[in-house]
Design an enzyme around this catalytic site. Structure first.
Site, PDB file in Angstrom:
ATOM      1  N   ASP A 145       1.417  -1.053  -0.128  1.00  0.00           N
ATOM      2  CA  ASP A 145      -0.157  -0.576   0.338  1.00  0.00           C
ATOM      3  C   ASP A 145       0.814   1.215   0.025  1.00  0.00           C
ATOM      4  O   ASP A 145       1.753   1.234   1.223  1.00  0.00           O
ATOM      5  CB  ASP A 145      -1.003  -0.016   0.919  1.00  0.00           C
ATOM      6  CG  ASP A 145      -2.314   1.123   1.412  1.00  0.00           C
ATOM      7  OD1 ASP A 145      -2.897   1.066   1.937  1.00  0.00           O
ATOM      8  OD2 ASP A 145      -1.424   2.099   0.129  1.00  0.00           O
ATOM      9  N   ASP A 166      -2.843   2.379  -5.652  1.00  0.00           N
ATOM     10  CA  ASP A 166      -2.103   2.171  -4.290  1.00  0.00           C
ATOM     11  C   ASP A 166      -2.095   1.338  -3.863  1.00  0.00           C
ATOM     12  O   ASP A 166      -1.306   0.876  -2.673  1.00  0.00           O
ATOM     13  CB  ASP A 166      -2.269   3.259  -3.776  1.00  0.00           C
ATOM     14  CG  ASP A 166      -2.670   3.159  -2.714  1.00  0.00           C
ATOM     15  OD1 ASP A 166      -3.933   2.958  -2.616  1.00  0.00           O
ATOM     16  OD2 ASP A 166      -2.038   3.486  -1.810  1.00  0.00           O
ATOM     17  N   GLU A 167      -3.082  -0.106  -4.328  1.00  0.00           N
ATOM     18  CA  GLU A 167      -2.716  -1.298  -3.281  1.00  0.00           C
ATOM     19  C   GLU A 167      -3.564  -2.477  -4.292  1.00  0.00           C
ATOM     20  O   GLU A 167      -3.991  -2.401  -4.558  1.00  0.00           O
ATOM     21  CB  GLU A 167      -4.142  -0.755  -2.277  1.00  0.00           C
ATOM     22  CG  GLU A 167      -4.208  -1.695  -0.764  1.00  0.00           C
ATOM     23  CD  GLU A 167      -5.545  -1.277  -0.644  1.00  0.00           C
ATOM     24  OE1 GLU A 167      -5.947  -1.467   0.297  1.00  0.00           O
ATOM     25  OE2 GLU A 167      -6.263   0.218  -0.657  1.00  0.00           O
TER      26      GLU A 167
HETATM   27  P1  TTP Z   1      -5.363   5.135   1.262  1.00  0.00           P
HETATM   28  O1  TTP Z   1      -4.289   3.922   0.710  1.00  0.00           O
HETATM   29  O2  TTP Z   1      -6.331   4.719   1.833  1.00  0.00           O
HETATM   30  O3  TTP Z   1      -4.787   5.880   1.173  1.00  0.00           O
HETATM   31  P2  TTP Z   1      -3.341   6.926   1.696  1.00  0.00           P
HETATM   32  O4  TTP Z   1      -2.828   6.203   0.170  1.00  0.00           O
HETATM   33  O5  TTP Z   1      -3.859   8.347   0.921  1.00  0.00           O
HETATM   34  O6  TTP Z   1      -2.812   7.125   2.969  1.00  0.00           O
HETATM   35  P3  TTP Z   1      -2.392   5.452   3.370  1.00  0.00           P
HETATM   36  O7  TTP Z   1      -0.900   6.103   3.627  1.00  0.00           O
HETATM   37  O8  TTP Z   1      -2.495   5.655   4.893  1.00  0.00           O
HETATM   38  O9  TTP Z   1      -2.704   4.685   2.495  1.00  0.00           O
HETATM   39  O10 TTP Z   1      -6.097   4.935  -0.537  1.00  0.00           O
HETATM   40  C1  TTP Z   1      -5.378   5.539  -1.395  1.00  0.00           C
HETATM   41  C2  TTP Z   1      -5.339   6.810  -1.846  1.00  0.00           C
HETATM   42  O11 TTP Z   1      -7.202   6.793  -2.635  1.00  0.00           O
HETATM   43  C3  TTP Z   1      -5.470   8.006  -1.770  1.00  0.00           C
HETATM   44  O12 TTP Z   1      -4.353   8.304  -1.993  1.00  0.00           O
HETATM   45  C4  TTP Z   1      -6.327   8.957  -2.323  1.00  0.00           C
HETATM   46  C5  TTP Z   1      -7.673   8.067  -3.047  1.00  0.00           C
HETATM   47  N1  TTP Z   1      -8.206   7.989  -1.696  1.00  0.00           N
HETATM   48  C6  TTP Z   1      -9.742   8.533  -2.070  1.00  0.00           C
HETATM   49  O13 TTP Z   1      -9.570   9.453  -2.510  1.00  0.00           O
HETATM   50  N2  TTP Z   1     -10.438   8.776  -1.050  1.00  0.00           N
HETATM   51  C7  TTP Z   1     -10.786   8.369  -0.095  1.00  0.00           C
HETATM   52  O14 TTP Z   1     -11.644   8.281   0.887  1.00  0.00           O
HETATM   53  C8  TTP Z   1      -9.536   7.301   0.202  1.00  0.00           C
HETATM   54  C9  TTP Z   1      -9.712   6.104   1.737  1.00  0.00           C
HETATM   55  C10 TTP Z   1      -8.452   7.690  -0.674  1.00  0.00           C
HETATM   56 MG    MG Z   2      -2.063   4.461   0.823  1.00  0.00          MG
END
Ligand code: TTP
Ligand code: MG
Length: 350
Positions: free
Chosen positions: A8, A102-103
């Site tokens: 992730d 991203d995951e």
């Molecule tokens: P996530 O992997 O949930 O969050 P993140 O990568 O920003 O942070 P973390 O370090 O905690 O993993 O989500 C990935 C991307 O998806 C995030 O950068 C933006 C998008 N996203 C949204 O557009 N809306 C949302 O509610 C979430 C949770 C994520």
């Molecule tokens: Mg993330």
């Protein structure tokens, strides 16, 4: 024993904007959602210290952190990076299940990279992601799929966490139920009302109690907490057919009216076949007709290219089975020849 890695990216959209604009690198930053509701997509770790979070309204976020810089997202760039990281995953395994841009889950059970060490693979993948994109990722490694996902959050950002097979039992026992994917806020509150807070609580109740008091969800939760649910990375969905159909606002009342829809349907089907580059793998043509009484019938014929004459014959044949009933839906489609080693990754980019 299975080996799963969950990867992730760290504050993904925000990290990309910090990478591409040095002026944003050291300020509290959030990415404005594209939605009209004005909520944030994500925030960088500086902003998170103030409590700024994904899905929070711009307004609320500014109250928590008045210096917050909010910039719009660049979806095209994020998609390109997503393609880059998936290419890195593919060097380690074919068994990849992307969950979002991203995951992804990777099943590396049979991978021979890093002498089979999933821990080393996760480190190496994160390094390759950094070398290729300049962005950091976190990883979780575990013999159970959902544990790998929970683990990838443990040492975020730019860290990883490994749950070895002999640590699974303790990990699950002390696991707060809210961390289990699928247990949302509302569900968690209901579980807590029944005295269930951790994996150990669920196990102590036993599967029958869980079935009686919570139902089928309770059983699957029990299986997770007991380590009985290993999970499977669902990757390839091999396409066997492609079709287009349309439900009409007004029924078609005779065969000619139906046939007059063929060119439009064929245009749409052609477009979809082109897009997925499946033109040279057609092995069958088919037509579907749904009558006003909702009875559905179809007709097909082996053939390896789109052919209006054949579609006409098939549609006539299917239509006649309705004894002049009006038609509410028409569809046409093709069968797709399977191709060894060609898979369609389950992907939100599709
Ligand atoms: P996530 O992997 O949930 O969050 P993140 O990568 O920003 O942070 P973390 O370090 O905690 O993993 O989500 C990935 C991307 O998806 C995030 O950068 C933006 C998008 N996203 C949204 O557009 N809306 C949302 O509610 C979430 C949770 C994520
Ligand atoms: Mg993330």
């Amino acid at each position: 024993m299975k080996k799963f890695i969950h990867i992730d990216m760290d504050c993904f959209y925000a990290a990309v904007e910090m990478r591409d604009n040095p002026a944003l690198a050291n300020v509290p930053l959030a990415i404005g959602g594209n939605s009209r509701r004005g909520v944030l997509s994500t925030a960088n770790y500086i902003a998170r210290k103030y409590g700024v979070r994904s899905a929070m309204s711009n307004y609320h976020a500014k109250q928590l952190c008045p210096d917050l810089v909010i910039v719009p997202g660049r979806m095209q760039v994020y998609k390109e990076i997503s393609t880059q990281i998936r290419a890195i995953f593919a060097k380690y395994t074919d068994l990849i299940e992307p969950l979002s841009l991203d995951e992804a889950y990777l099943d590396v059970t049979d991978s021979t990279a890093c002498k089979g060490s999933a821990t080393l693979m996760a480190e190496q993948i994160r390094q390759e992601i950094y070398d290729t994109t300049g962005l950091t990722a976190s990883a979780g490694v575990a013999p159970i799929k959902f544990i790998a996902k929970i683990a990838s959050d443990e040492n975020k950002p730019n860290g990883q966490f490994v749950v070895l097979p002999d640590q699974v039992d303790d990990f699950l026992a002390s696991l707060p139920l809210g961390k289990i994917p699928g247990v949302g806020k509302v569900t968690l509150e209901k579980l807590q009302l029944k005295g269930l807070y951790t994996g150990a609580d669920v196990r102590a109740k036993g599967v029958n109690w869980m079935q009686q008091h919570i139902g089928n969800f309770g059983v699957s939760l029990y299986q997770k907490c007991a380590g009985e649910y290993v999970g499977k990375v669902s990757t390839e969905r091999v396409r066997k057919s492609l079709s287009v159909e349309h439900t009409y606002e007004y029924n078609k009342n005779n065969l000619d009216e139906c046939l007059s829809q063929l060119p439009r349907l064929m245009d749409e089907l052609t477009r979809r076949l082109d897009k997925q580059q499946l033109n040279n793998r057609i092995n069958k043509l088919s037509v579907k007709v749904k009558f006003a009484n909702f009875v559905v019938t179809s007709a097909d014929q082996s053939h390896h290219q789109l052919d209006e004459r054949i579609f006409t014959e098939l549609m006539s044949k299917a239509y006649e089975r309705g004894n002049d009933q009006p038609v509410r839906l028409l569809g046409i489609g093709v069968g797709i020849k399977s191709q060894a080693h060609e898979h369609f990754q389950l992907s939100i980019l599709d």
